[in-house]
Motif scaffolding. Structure first.
Motif, PDB file in Angstrom:
ATOM      1  N   ILE A   1      69.100  74.710  -7.243  1.00  0.00           N
ATOM      2  CA  ILE A   1      69.162  75.354  -5.924  1.00  0.00           C
ATOM      3  C   ILE A   1      68.989  74.315  -4.826  1.00  0.00           C
ATOM      4  CG2 ILE A   1      68.009  77.006  -4.396  1.00  0.00           C
ATOM      5  CD1 ILE A   1      67.294  78.626  -6.927  1.00  0.00           C
ATOM      6  N   GLY A   2      68.099  73.335  -5.086  1.00  0.00           N
ATOM      7  CA  GLY A   2      67.890  72.257  -4.115  1.00  0.00           C
ATOM      8  C   GLY A   2      69.150  71.436  -3.920  1.00  0.00           C
ATOM      9  N   ILE A   3      69.858  71.131  -5.006  1.00  0.00           N
ATOM     10  CA  ILE A   3      71.110  70.377  -4.908  1.00  0.00           C
ATOM     11  C   ILE A   3      72.151  71.167  -4.115  1.00  0.00           C
ATOM     12  CG2 ILE A   3      73.087  69.538  -6.258  1.00  0.00           C
ATOM     13  CD1 ILE A   3      71.111  68.667  -8.401  1.00  0.00           C
ATOM     14  N   MET A   4      72.254  72.468  -4.386  1.00  0.00           N
ATOM     15  CA  MET A   4      73.211  73.302  -3.659  1.00  0.00           C
ATOM     16  C   MET A   4      72.890  73.307  -2.170  1.00  0.00           C
ATOM     17  SD  MET A   4      74.284  77.286  -4.314  1.00  0.00           S
ATOM     18  CE  MET A   4      72.651  77.928  -3.971  1.00  0.00           C
ATOM     19  N   ASN A   5      71.606  73.388  -1.845  1.00  0.00           N
ATOM     20  CA  ASN A   5      71.198  73.392  -0.441  1.00  0.00           C
ATOM     21  C   ASN A   5      71.575  72.080   0.244  1.00  0.00           C
ATOM     22  OD1 ASN A   5      69.734  74.462   1.870  1.00  0.00           O
ATOM     23  ND2 ASN A   5      68.183  72.917   1.397  1.00  0.00           N
ATOM     24  N   ILE A   6      71.295  70.950  -0.445  1.00  0.00           N
ATOM     25  CA  ILE A   6      71.619  69.635   0.122  1.00  0.00           C
ATOM     26  C   ILE A   6      73.132  69.483   0.289  1.00  0.00           C
ATOM     27  CG2 ILE A   6      71.628  67.162  -0.394  1.00  0.00           C
ATOM     28  CD1 ILE A   6      68.991  68.195   0.671  1.00  0.00           C
ATOM     29  N   MET A   7      73.906  69.966  -0.678  1.00  0.00           N
ATOM     30  CA  MET A   7      75.360  69.851  -0.597  1.00  0.00           C
ATOM     31  C   MET A   7      75.925  70.708   0.536  1.00  0.00           C
ATOM     32  SD  MET A   7      76.150  67.581  -2.723  1.00  0.00           S
ATOM     33  CE  MET A   7      77.906  67.747  -2.468  1.00  0.00           C
ATOM     34  N   LEU A   8      75.343  71.876   0.775  1.00  0.00           N
ATOM     35  CA  LEU A   8      75.789  72.721   1.892  1.00  0.00           C
ATOM     36  C   LEU A   8      75.506  72.025   3.223  1.00  0.00           C
ATOM     37  CD1 LEU A   8      74.630  76.266   0.680  1.00  0.00           C
ATOM     38  CD2 LEU A   8      76.994  75.508   1.062  1.00  0.00           C
ATOM     39  N   VAL A   9      74.331  71.374   3.295  1.00  0.00           N
ATOM     40  CA  VAL A   9      74.003  70.611   4.509  1.00  0.00           C
ATOM     41  C   VAL A   9      74.992  69.462   4.677  1.00  0.00           C
ATOM     42  CG1 VAL A   9      72.281  69.107   5.584  1.00  0.00           C
ATOM     43  CG2 VAL A   9      71.562  71.233   4.463  1.00  0.00           C
ATOM     44  N   SER A  10      75.316  68.822   3.559  1.00  0.00           N
ATOM     45  CA  SER A  10      76.254  67.692   3.602  1.00  0.00           C
ATOM     46  C   SER A  10      77.634  68.141   4.067  1.00  0.00           C
ATOM     47  CB  SER A  10      76.350  67.052   2.218  1.00  0.00           C
ATOM     48  OG  SER A  10      77.250  65.967   2.209  1.00  0.00           O
ATOM     49  N   VAL A  11      78.076  69.308   3.589  1.00  0.00           N
ATOM     50  CA  VAL A  11      79.380  69.838   3.999  1.00  0.00           C
ATOM     51  C   VAL A  11      79.397  70.066   5.506  1.00  0.00           C
ATOM     52  CG1 VAL A  11      80.899  71.859   3.874  1.00  0.00           C
ATOM     53  CG2 VAL A  11      79.967  70.857   1.772  1.00  0.00           C
TER      54      VAL A  11
END
Length: 405
Positions: free
Chosen positions: A297-307
């Motif tokens: 979930i943390g990775i998904m959150n970071i990737m959404l921020v990155s997008v």
């Protein structure tokens, strides 16, 4: 865009923000390390228990009286007094066993002079040492003649020798000790076995003729159990059937009635302990695996921020010909790379923790399949939790992305 170019772009994006990448992988590292450590300790414990039980003889069979609890109802005390010496004589006709020993147990204090220690006293036949694969360090075992005479002789473990005489190497053969005020002459000392997997001192033991214990210590006519050894491990099940048939006949148990005794093999004990350890191991691994879920979930959150941060970059790539699937693959590669790198570091951490557990006395063996599964799970987490950010990036309108502030 080729896979090589996509991989280069993904790695460049990951390395451009090292701190965030490290924090993203931290959950994966801890989760994988915890899972591998739990698997290692669980597997090591199972191997240790199997090895421990094997030292007792893999063809060991134990006959016990009827259980004192059945269906949640406590049985009459007589249900625990169903095994007699006549059963032992009847069982000697069995063709699939090599040794047999009636067993009577007692616990109490053993004394020599002003020194004393608590121990367990086992009343056995001379065949007991062969059944349990126990060797003598000094002296000899008592004999059948000692059994017939109910002689007050015994064989003791090295812990008793150390506690009563000050050293495990003391020549205690011929010395007289007392158990519940009854004197016993030591005729043999057992080789040390140390502590077993349950933390019990196997050398804190005293073995005497069963007739002596029955008459002079326990004052009973029934047996605590009967131990014997099958001709081979492969014949254990057949031996159990043979022993059961003989005991049902001697106990006059009619067809359809329940047995008032239990016959168990060492293999059953191994399977029971293995199943128990597997259940405990599964619980621990599931608990540790939740950290992987949180890390995903943390990775998904970071990737959404990155997008979101790279919206203009995405718009620019699309405007010069990048397709939505290229953008999607790029972000999926970034997610998988973060997760996989965390998995590799987690595997390293797991090995270090397993070695640390071994160093402080815990049995730990890292199964290779747990490493492979952990890495595959990490790759799957990267794909699963990177899918939503990748999809969001792929569906951006290039015009709107270029206008994004």
């Amino acid at each position: 865009m080729s896979f090589t170019n996509l991989l280069k772009v993904a790695l460049t994006a990951i390395l451009s923000n090292k701190s965030r990448t490290l924090l993203s992988t931290l959950g994966i590292i801890i989760g994988v390390g915890a899972v591998i450590t739990m698997m290692a300790i669980g597997q090591g414990s199972k191997d240790s228990i199997r090895a421990e039980l094997a030292t007792w003889g893999t063809n060991l069979l134990t006959i016990r009286p009827g259980a004192d609890m059945r269906g949640g109802v406590r049985q009459d005390p007589s249900a625990m007094q169903t095994l007699k010496l006549t059963d032992v004589e009847a069982l000697r006709e069995a063709k699939l066993i090599t040794h047999i020993s009636p067993e009577v147990t007692a616990a109490g204090q053993v004394i020599f002079g002003a020194k004393n220690t608590n121990t367990s006293l086992y009343g056995e036949s001379p065949e007991y040492l062969d059944i349990k694969m126990w060797e003598l360090k000094d002296g000899t075992c008592f004999t059948e003649e000692d059994v017939k005479k109910s002689a007050k002789v015994c064989v003791v473990g090295t812990t008793i020798v150390e506690e009563l005489f000050g050293s495990k190497d003391f020549d205690a053969v011929g010395k007289t000790i007392r158990f519940k005020s009854i004197p016993f002459r030591i005729v043999g000392i057992l080789k040390s076995k140390g502590y077993n997997s349950w933390g019990m001192d196997q050398d804190n033991v005293m073995i005497a003729p069963y007739s002596t214990v029955m008459k002079r210590i326990a004052a009973q006519t029934f047996l605590s159990s009967i131990v014997c050894s099958a001709v081979s491990e492969e014949k254990s099940d057949e031996a159990i059937e043979e022993l059961t048939a003989i005991l049902r006949r001697t106990h006059k148990i009619k067809e359809g009635e329940e047995d008032n005794f239990q016959v168990r093999s060492q293999q059953e004990m191994m399977e029971t302990m293995s199943n128990t350890m597997t259940t405990l191991q599964t619980v621990l691994v599931v608990a540790a695996a939740f950290s992987l879920l949180v890390a995903g979930i943390g990775i998904m959150n970071i990737m959404l921020v990155s997008v979101t941060e790279r919206t203009k970059e995405i718009g620019l790539r699309m405007s010069v010909g990048a397709r939505g699937i290229d953008i999607s693959r790029q972000f999926l590669l970034e997610s998988v790379a973060i997760s996989a790198s965390g998995g590799l570091l987690g595997i390293l951490l797991g090995y270090l923790l397993a070695f640390g557990a071994q160093a402080i006395g815990f049995p730990a063996t890292v199964p290779l399949w747990s490493v492979v599964v952990s890495f595959c799970v990490c790759a799957f987490i990267g794909l699963a939790f990177g899918f939503l950010p990748a999809r969001k990036a792929a569906r951006m309108d290039p015009i709107e992305a270029l206008r994004y502030e």
